[in-house]
Design a protein around this motif. Structure first.
Motif, PDB file in Angstrom:
ATOM      1  N   LEU A 127      61.637  30.975  16.668  1.00  0.00           N
ATOM      2  CA  LEU A 127      61.106  31.160  17.546  1.00  0.00           C
ATOM      3  C   LEU A 127      59.211  30.607  17.934  1.00  0.00           C
ATOM      4  CD1 LEU A 127      62.554  33.408  16.817  1.00  0.00           C
ATOM      5  CD2 LEU A 127      61.319  35.115  17.300  1.00  0.00           C
ATOM      6  N   TYR A 131      59.485  28.700  21.968  1.00  0.00           N
ATOM      7  CA  TYR A 131      58.779  28.795  22.531  1.00  0.00           C
ATOM      8  C   TYR A 131      58.930  28.183  24.245  1.00  0.00           C
ATOM      9  CZ  TYR A 131      55.608  31.657  25.671  1.00  0.00           C
ATOM     10  OH  TYR A 131      54.805  31.882  26.845  1.00  0.00           O
ATOM     11  N   VAL A 141      64.543  36.152  24.541  1.00  0.00           N
ATOM     12  CA  VAL A 141      65.045  36.047  22.553  1.00  0.00           C
ATOM     13  C   VAL A 141      65.448  37.119  22.265  1.00  0.00           C
ATOM     14  CG1 VAL A 141      63.310  34.851  20.941  1.00  0.00           C
ATOM     15  CG2 VAL A 141      62.217  34.407  22.900  1.00  0.00           C
ATOM     16  N   THR A 143      66.206  38.603  17.961  1.00  0.00           N
ATOM     17  CA  THR A 143      66.209  37.517  16.974  1.00  0.00           C
ATOM     18  C   THR A 143      67.402  38.878  16.078  1.00  0.00           C
ATOM     19  OG1 THR A 143      64.422  39.823  16.015  1.00  0.00           O
ATOM     20  CG2 THR A 143      64.113  37.361  16.489  1.00  0.00           C
ATOM     21  N   THR A 170      58.562  40.185  15.426  1.00  0.00           N
ATOM     22  CA  THR A 170      59.773  40.179  16.759  1.00  0.00           C
ATOM     23  C   THR A 170      58.595  41.045  18.165  1.00  0.00           C
ATOM     24  OG1 THR A 170      62.495  40.341  15.828  1.00  0.00           O
ATOM     25  CG2 THR A 170      61.678  41.743  18.266  1.00  0.00           C
ATOM     26  N   CYS A 173      55.760  38.670  18.920  1.00  0.00           N
ATOM     27  CA  CYS A 173      55.957  37.963  20.058  1.00  0.00           C
ATOM     28  C   CYS A 173      56.332  39.052  21.253  1.00  0.00           C
ATOM     29  CB  CYS A 173      57.093  36.896  19.572  1.00  0.00           C
ATOM     30  SG  CYS A 173      56.836  36.477  18.294  1.00  0.00           S
ATOM     31  N   VAL A 184      61.716  39.819  24.312  1.00  0.00           N
ATOM     32  CA  VAL A 184      61.889  39.526  23.043  1.00  0.00           C
ATOM     33  C   VAL A 184      61.950  41.222  22.132  1.00  0.00           C
ATOM     34  CG1 VAL A 184      61.329  38.290  20.081  1.00  0.00           C
ATOM     35  CG2 VAL A 184      60.167  37.682  22.690  1.00  0.00           C
TER      36      VAL A 184
END
Length: 280
Positions: A127, A131, A141, A143, A170, A173, A184
């Motif tokens: 990440l 970015y 994004v 995860t 997560t 972010c 995210v």
């Protein structure tokens, strides 16, 4: 039954860390089928080569990189190369993970650190390095977490600790990157058929049956069902979704997962689960 392919990712680019096997390879295939340019990364050059060859059968541009997600410079180099080839990235998926069953008293510090390194530090590296290469706004994004992030499970102290960190990473972010238009989110797969993780956690027919019975929908999920969620989550249909931890688990996290491990201890006849092995 899974949904047909309703998404069009033509002229979009996707990077999948850990995308050469299991759930993550299924995710890479789904994006490639939808028309995206796809890059995958994992430690094994052999797996990278095989995944790239399979993904190219869908007709799009595919890149593969052999790198350890624990090594930031290697991850950053792969992402830069993908950006140079594809342009800005639209979707970044971080799914590299390591796991094995071991009780707390049998796992070594090195083994614990290895799982933290792959799952949590590796996710941060992907990440953090990714970015700057994202197309903003509109980038997504994702995860790949696990039920262990919120459900304490025996033999899983390392995965529980690592995935709890992934979930909070997560969400943090999502808070910081929202103003830039970057969403995210995390997907939390339940028991998924044909994966190395479930082969380790449910190695016998008896334990497989326990797992199946502990899922409210009474079956294992498929990699395609995880991929379908990814396709939706990174699409405009989910444009107001960020910071979400989405279980795709047939309801397993509603209580069945914890009960299954209790029953597994009974089946093995060893409440401490000693002898299951450690990794050091």
């Amino acid at each position: 039954m899974t949904m047909s392919q309703p998404f069009d990712y033509s002229d979009r680019s996707v990077f999948v860390a850990g995308g050469t096997s299991g759930i993550n390879l299924g995710i890479a295939h789904a994006y490639a089928k939808a028309g995206a340019d796809v890059a995958v990364l994992s430690r094994s050059q052999e797996k990278v080569d095989a995944a790239v060859a399979a993904l190219r059968e869908h007709g799009g541009s595919v890149l593969g990189f052999a790198a350890d997600v624990r090594e930031y410079d290697a991850v950053a180099g792969a992402l830069t190369s993908a950006r140079n080839e594809f342009g800005e990235l639209d979707v970044l998926v971080s799914g590299a993970a390591g796991n094995f069953p071991a009780p707390v008293t049998a796992i070594s510090s090195n083994a614990f650190n290895a799982v933290i390194g792959i799952d949590l530090v590796g996710t941060f590296n992907v990440l953090r390095a990714g970015y700057e290469h994202l197309r903003k706004p509109g980038a997504s994004v994702i995860t790949i977490s696990a039920p262990q992030s919120s459900i304490p499970m025996p033999m899983q102290v390392h995965a529980c600790s690592a995935k709890a960190g992934v979930d909070m990473l997560t969400r943090a972010c999502a808070v910081e990157w929202g103003a830039a238009g970057v969403r995210v989110n995390a997907i939390i797969p339940g028991p998924i058929t044909g994966t190395e993780g479930m082969a380790r956690l449910a190695p016998t027919p008896e334990i497989e049956q326990l797992v199946t019975e502990s899922v409210p929908l009474a079956r294992y999920g498929t990699s395609q069902e995880i991929a379908d969620c990814c396709l939706w989550l990174s699409s405009p249909m989910a444009s107001y979704v960020t910071g979400a931890l989405i279980p795709v688990d047939g309801g397993w996290s509603l209580g069945g997962a914890a009960q299954m491990f209790i029953e597994m201890r009974r089946l093995l006849g060893n409440p401490d689960l000693a002898g299951t092995g450690s990794r050091g």
